[in-house]
Scaffold this motif. Structure first.
Motif, short mmCIF file in Angstrom:
data_model
loop_
_atom_site.label_atom_id
_atom_site.label_comp_id
_atom_site.label_asym_id
_atom_site.label_seq_id
_atom_site.Cartn_x
_atom_site.Cartn_y
_atom_site.Cartn_z
N GLN A 30 59.13 49.75 81.30
CA GLN A 30 57.96 49.55 80.46
C GLN A 30 58.38 49.53 79.00
O GLN A 30 59.32 50.23 78.61
N SER A 31 57.70 48.73 78.21
CA SER A 31 58.01 48.67 76.79
C SER A 31 57.31 49.81 76.04
O SER A 31 56.28 50.33 76.48
N ASP A 32 57.87 50.18 74.90
CA ASP A 32 57.26 51.21 74.06
C ASP A 32 55.85 50.80 73.63
O ASP A 32 54.93 51.63 73.60
N SER A 33 55.68 49.53 73.29
CA SER A 33 54.36 49.08 72.83
C SER A 33 53.32 49.14 73.95
O SER A 33 52.15 49.44 73.70
N TYR A 34 53.74 48.87 75.18
CA TYR A 34 52.82 48.95 76.32
C TYR A 34 52.32 50.39 76.50
O TYR A 34 51.12 50.62 76.68
N ILE A 35 53.25 51.34 76.46
CA ILE A 35 52.86 52.75 76.58
C ILE A 35 51.93 53.15 75.43
O ILE A 35 50.91 53.82 75.63
N ALA A 36 52.27 52.73 74.21
CA ALA A 36 51.46 53.09 73.04
C ALA A 36 50.05 52.53 73.14
O ALA A 36 49.07 53.22 72.84
N GLU A 37 49.93 51.28 73.58
CA GLU A 37 48.61 50.66 73.70
C GLU A 37 47.77 51.33 74.79
O GLU A 37 46.57 51.58 74.60
N LEU A 38 48.39 51.62 75.93
CA LEU A 38 47.67 52.30 77.00
C LEU A 38 47.21 53.68 76.55
O LEU A 38 46.07 54.08 76.82
N ALA A 39 48.11 54.39 75.91
CA ALA A 39 47.75 55.74 75.45
C ALA A 39 46.56 55.70 74.50
O ALA A 39 45.59 56.45 74.67
N ALA A 40 46.62 54.83 73.52
CA ALA A 40 45.55 54.75 72.53
C ALA A 40 44.23 54.36 73.18
O ALA A 40 43.17 54.91 72.83
N SER A 41 44.27 53.44 74.12
CA SER A 41 43.03 52.96 74.73
C SER A 41 42.37 54.01 75.63
O SER A 41 41.19 53.89 75.95
N HIS A 42 43.12 55.04 76.02
CA HIS A 42 42.56 56.09 76.87
C HIS A 42 42.46 57.43 76.14
O HIS A 42 42.26 58.48 76.77
N GLY A 43 42.58 57.40 74.81
CA GLY A 43 42.32 58.59 74.02
C GLY A 43 43.49 59.52 73.80
O GLY A 43 43.29 60.67 73.43
N PHE A 44 44.70 59.03 74.01
CA PHE A 44 45.89 59.85 73.80
C PHE A 44 46.57 59.47 72.49
O PHE A 44 46.50 58.32 72.06
N ARG A 45 47.25 60.43 71.90
CA ARG A 45 48.13 60.13 70.76
C ARG A 45 49.55 60.54 71.11
O ARG A 45 49.77 61.49 71.90
N LEU A 46 50.51 59.84 70.56
CA LEU A 46 51.91 60.18 70.76
C LEU A 46 52.26 61.36 69.86
O LEU A 46 52.30 61.22 68.64
N ALA A 47 52.53 62.52 70.47
CA ALA A 47 52.86 63.71 69.70
C ALA A 47 54.34 63.86 69.46
O ALA A 47 54.76 64.40 68.43
N ASP A 48 55.16 63.39 70.40
CA ASP A 48 56.60 63.55 70.26
C ASP A 48 57.29 62.64 71.27
O ASP A 48 56.68 62.23 72.28
N SER A 49 58.55 62.32 71.01
CA SER A 49 59.33 61.51 71.95
C SER A 49 60.80 61.84 71.79
O SER A 49 61.23 62.42 70.79
N LEU A 50 61.57 61.45 72.79
CA LEU A 50 63.01 61.70 72.79
C LEU A 50 63.68 60.53 73.50
O LEU A 50 63.33 60.21 74.64
N ASP A 51 64.62 59.89 72.84
CA ASP A 51 65.37 58.80 73.43
C ASP A 51 66.75 59.29 73.87
O ASP A 51 67.47 59.93 73.08
N ALA A 52 67.10 59.01 75.13
CA ALA A 52 68.39 59.44 75.67
C ALA A 52 68.62 58.66 76.96
O ALA A 52 67.68 58.15 77.58
N PRO A 53 69.88 58.57 77.41
CA PRO A 53 70.13 57.94 78.72
C PRO A 53 69.50 58.77 79.84
O PRO A 53 69.67 59.99 79.89
N LEU A 54 68.76 58.09 80.73
CA LEU A 54 68.18 58.79 81.87
C LEU A 54 69.23 59.10 82.92
O LEU A 54 69.18 60.14 83.58
N ARG A 55 70.15 58.17 83.13
CA ARG A 55 71.20 58.33 84.13
C ARG A 55 72.33 57.37 83.79
O ARG A 55 72.16 56.50 82.93
N VAL A 56 73.45 57.50 84.47
CA VAL A 56 74.57 56.60 84.31
C VAL A 56 74.89 56.00 85.67
O VAL A 56 75.26 56.72 86.60
N GLU A 57 74.70 54.68 85.81
CA GLU A 57 74.95 53.99 87.07
C GLU A 57 76.07 52.99 86.90
O GLU A 57 76.01 52.13 86.01
N GLN A 58 77.07 53.11 87.76
CA GLN A 58 78.21 52.19 87.74
C GLN A 58 78.80 52.10 86.32
O GLN A 58 79.18 51.03 85.85
N GLY A 59 78.84 53.26 85.66
CA GLY A 59 79.43 53.35 84.34
C GLY A 59 78.55 52.89 83.21
O GLY A 59 78.97 52.92 82.04
#
Length: 304
Positions: free
Chosen positions: A259-288
């Protein structure tokens, strides 16, 4: 080959494949196909998976399409075909999720450790910045799997529930303990949307979701129910695989969605949520290769 011999050959092929003996597994799958001119969906599926392991997606797709012709009712095989053919669907079918997760429940934690999986620790890091470990929150762990979130979030929870579509994963989560006590207060085998739609409004303080949106794909239905079942000021702590900015949702050859960041942001806003915090990092390492991920904390009905 007799039917019994074919079954034994398929069982041995699966064991070889699961153990990393890909070439040996492929020989056995081909032996089954040679003995069955009418075709064998499982053998074609196995060959497709083996070619995926060998990073030959074109050959994998060829065999997976052959498997789908023999088993057109299989949502699991269709999902694999769609993922390799570039067809982005709404979500992964239930039978695909049960096939993937129930089939690996016993070794799932070891597999994630080998992949350096960080999802639960990413959302816990966000919680640590905003919450006190005062056992005051009613939490729902969506797609809880084997219960990795349980020990991490038990200090924050007055109540910690978990749901998952795969029964064998729930059995593993039942064994998860904190200080000699079950990590979860309640565990249920349930499809996420159906569960949320059947419970009363405003019953949880936070929803936890690690490596779940990557199988849901389109999140409109989830966000609508999240806004209903959370209390005012309630939160979503979740991870995604970060997609291209211009593509809201994309099904990848891995069988997972980005999912794109903008998709999450738009969905959140349309349902009454605000982005309070975020963290970018690798979720996993696959095949290097590190998989770019994002953890975020969304707050409902809080404009601060």
């Amino acid at each position: 080959m007799s039917p019994e011999e074919i079954d034994a050959c398929m069982a041995e092929a699966w064991q070889k494949q699961a153990g990393g003996e890909i070439n040996a597994a492929m020989q056995l799958y081909r032996a089954v196909l040679a003995a069955m001119p009418q075709g064998h969906a499982g053998a074609q599926l196995g060959l497709g998976q083996c070619f995926l392991e060998q990073r030959q997606p074109d050959l994998a797709l060829q065999h997976l399409r052959a498997a789908l012709e023999l088993a057109p009712q299989s949502g699991a095989i269709r999902h694999l075909v769609d993922s390799l053919a570039g067809n982005t669907t709404e979500r992964a079918p239930d039978d695909y999720l049960r096939w993937v997760f129930d089939g690996h429940a016993d070794t799932f934690d070891r597999h994630l450790a080998a992949l350096k999986y960080r999802g639960p620790w990413m959302i816990r890091s966000l919680a640590e910045q905003a919450w006190l470990p005062d056992a005051s929150r009613a939490l729902l762990d969506i797609g809880c799997g084997t219960g990795l979130n349980g020990p991490l979030f038990r200090p924050y929870a007055s109540r910690l529930d978990g749901i998952d579509l795969a029964p064998r994963m729930i059995e593993q989560a039942k064994r998860r303990q904190v200080a000699g006590q079950p990590a979860y207060d309640r565990l249920a085998v349930a499809e996420i949307h159906q569960f949320l739609e059947q419970i009363p409004a405003q019953v949880y303080d936070a929803l936890l979701s690690t490596d779940v949106f990557i199988y849901i794909g389109r999140l409109e239905r989830f966000f609508a129910q999240a806004a209903r079942v959370l209390r005012p000021g309630g939160e979503i702590l979740a991870t995604i695989e970060r997609g291209e900015a211009t593509t809201p949702v994309q099904l990848m050859p891995t069988g997972r969605y980005r999912q794109s960041d903008s998709y999450i942001a738009e969905l959140a806003a349309s349902h009454g949520f605000r982005l309070a915090d975020s963290l970018d990092a690798p979720l996993r390492v696959e095949q290097g290769v590190a998989e770019p991920g994002r953890a975020f904390r969304l707050v409902l009905g809080d404009s601060r």
